[in-house]
Design a protein around this motif. Structure first.
Motif, mmCIF file in Angstrom:
data_model
loop_
_atom_site.group_PDB
_atom_site.id
_atom_site.type_symbol
_atom_site.label_atom_id
_atom_site.label_comp_id
_atom_site.label_asym_id
_atom_site.label_seq_id
_atom_site.Cartn_x
_atom_site.Cartn_y
_atom_site.Cartn_z
ATOM 1 N N ASN A 93 0.806 -1.224 0.000
ATOM 2 C CA ASN A 93 0.000 0.000 0.000
ATOM 3 C C ASN A 93 0.835 1.268 0.000
ATOM 4 O OD1 ASN A 93 -2.426 -1.268 -0.113
ATOM 5 N ND2 ASN A 93 -2.729 -1.309 2.117
ATOM 6 N N GLU A 94 2.060 1.161 0.519
ATOM 7 C CA GLU A 94 2.902 2.362 0.587
ATOM 8 C C GLU A 94 3.708 2.589 -0.682
ATOM 9 O OE1 GLU A 94 2.635 4.612 2.776
ATOM 10 O OE2 GLU A 94 1.237 3.405 3.953
ATOM 11 N N MET A 95 3.628 1.625 -1.611
ATOM 12 C CA MET A 95 4.435 1.775 -2.826
ATOM 13 C C MET A 95 3.558 2.158 -4.007
ATOM 14 S SD MET A 95 6.708 -1.598 -2.158
ATOM 15 C CE MET A 95 8.001 -1.434 -3.376
ATOM 16 N N PRO A 96 3.995 3.130 -4.798
ATOM 17 C CA PRO A 96 3.193 3.515 -5.958
ATOM 18 C C PRO A 96 3.254 2.423 -7.029
ATOM 19 C CG PRO A 96 5.283 4.668 -5.977
ATOM 20 C CD PRO A 96 5.249 3.881 -4.716
#
Lengths: 117, 252
Positions: free
Chosen positions: B70-73
């Motif tokens: 979720n924190e990675m584009p």
């Protein structure tokens, strides 16, 4: 409510404070948190948080050689991060005094009832 | 240079699963390697101090993978590149092998069928690998799932050819010149896409899959011998190519 849920948002601020002290890498941060008494959280959860804080430009990272094994990623605060830390401390102090006040009132009334019976 | 860290089998498996999960979630390669490196260091130091993997990633590996993901584009560029490579790879392979066997002719049902297969295959590969990386560590179940996924396009291809024989739809026939033009355009596309995606994988795969067949056809060998030889050359060649690629990747 579980401790993990309560910790959400608080760990961020604690990480900022730990990074402010000195440049650290992930495992060091987890150890520090544990030494301060945070035992119940999973250590790996700091990495998603670090990623987000880096995206928000609160912290930066550099790779540094280590004597044992591959390069470690060391984190340091940016100016924006320092400001965020200051805000966090302020918010936390307000919050904790409010929570403490609620608990104090609660124990007084509870204590009073107990005296009556 | 990358030095191997001492890690327990359980941690190693988790790291591999995370890599597959993030990759099939369309995350950028460099960022995946970045976070994986950090976690490897963390896990190895934690293990040295006698901590269990649960202490690091919590009780559910799947939840943890999701949290990191979720924190990675999402890297749409690489995703788009891989999808283009798969679709054009499949189509140009079909065009070239048909061209080497004679002139081209495709029915409407074939063309739409192939397009549908490409879309289904891509969706299944990404969803499937993401799912496989989160289920329990049983290698048998994983093996079966991967086998089914890789068999799927073959089955769908057979289905389309069967349907094509049953139902007649408008068909375009190309004569010699037309076939050559289509072949030339496909070749240009393949070269263009290879340059754009900066990889020779498409050209080498197509060459390995189509050329042995063609050249063996010109020899006086028996049909069965030709078939076996062409398979051996194709898959042996691909295996050697993948081996060289991984060697090159490691020496980086």
């Amino acid at each position: 409510m579980s401790t993990t849920q309560m910790l959400k948002g608080i760990i961020d601020g604690c990480l900022l404070a730990i990074i402010k002290e000195k440049e650290v890498y992930g495992y060091e941060m987890a150890e520090k948190l544990e030494s301060y008494g945070f035992h119940s959280f999973s250590e790996g959860t700091i990495y998603p948080l670090l990623m987000r804080m880096q995206k928000e430009e609160l912290i930066t990272s550099t790779l540094k050689k280590s004597t044992a094994g591959p390069k470690r990623k060391y984190y340091s605060l940016t100016a924006k991060g320092e400001l965020e830390l200051k805000n966090f401390i302020e918010r936390w102090q307000n919050l904790q005094s409010s929570v403490n006040e609620v608990i104090r009132q609660y124990t007084i009334t509870k204590g009073g009832h107990q005296d009556e019976t | 240079m990358k030095r191997e860290l001492p890690l327990s089998k359980k941690s190693q498996n988790f790291i591999e699963d995370l890599r597959i999960y993030l990759f099939s979630s369309g995350k950028q390669w460099d960022e995946i390697e970045d976070v994986i490196n950090e976690l490897e260091i963390h896990l190895s130091e934690a293990e040295k101090n006698g901590k269990s993997i649960e202490k690091i990633i919590g009780k559910s590996p799947k939840d943890y993978m999701e949290m990191v993901s979720n924190e990675m584009p999402i890297d749409y560029r690489t995703l788009f590149k891989s999808i283009c490579l798969i679709i054009f790879g499949a189509f140009s392979f079909k065009v070239f092998s048909d061209l080497l066997a004679g002139t081209l002719s495709y029915s409407l049902l074939e063309v739409t069928g192939y397009l549908a297969i490409a879309v289904i295959f891509i969706a299944v590969v990404f969803k499937g690998f993401k799912y496989i990386s989160t289920i329990s560590q049983s290698n048998i179940i994983r093996g079966v799932l991967i086998f089914v996924i890789s068999l799927l396009p073959l089955l769908l291809f057979l289905g389309v050819s069967y349907l094509d024989k049953m139902i007649s739809t408008p068909t375009i026939h190309f004569d010699n010149i037309g076939s050559f033009i289509i072949g030339g355009i496909t070749l240009l596309f393949v070269i263009g896409i290879s340059i754009w995606a900066k990889t020779g994988v498409l050209i080498i795969m197509i060459a390995l899959l189509t050329l042995p067949d063609y050249f063996l056809n010109l020899t006086a060998l028996q049909y069965e011998t030709q078939l076996i030889l062409s398979m051996l050359i194709s898959f042996g060649g691909i295996a050697i190519y993948l081996l060289i690629l991984s060697k090159l990747e490691k020496s980086k």
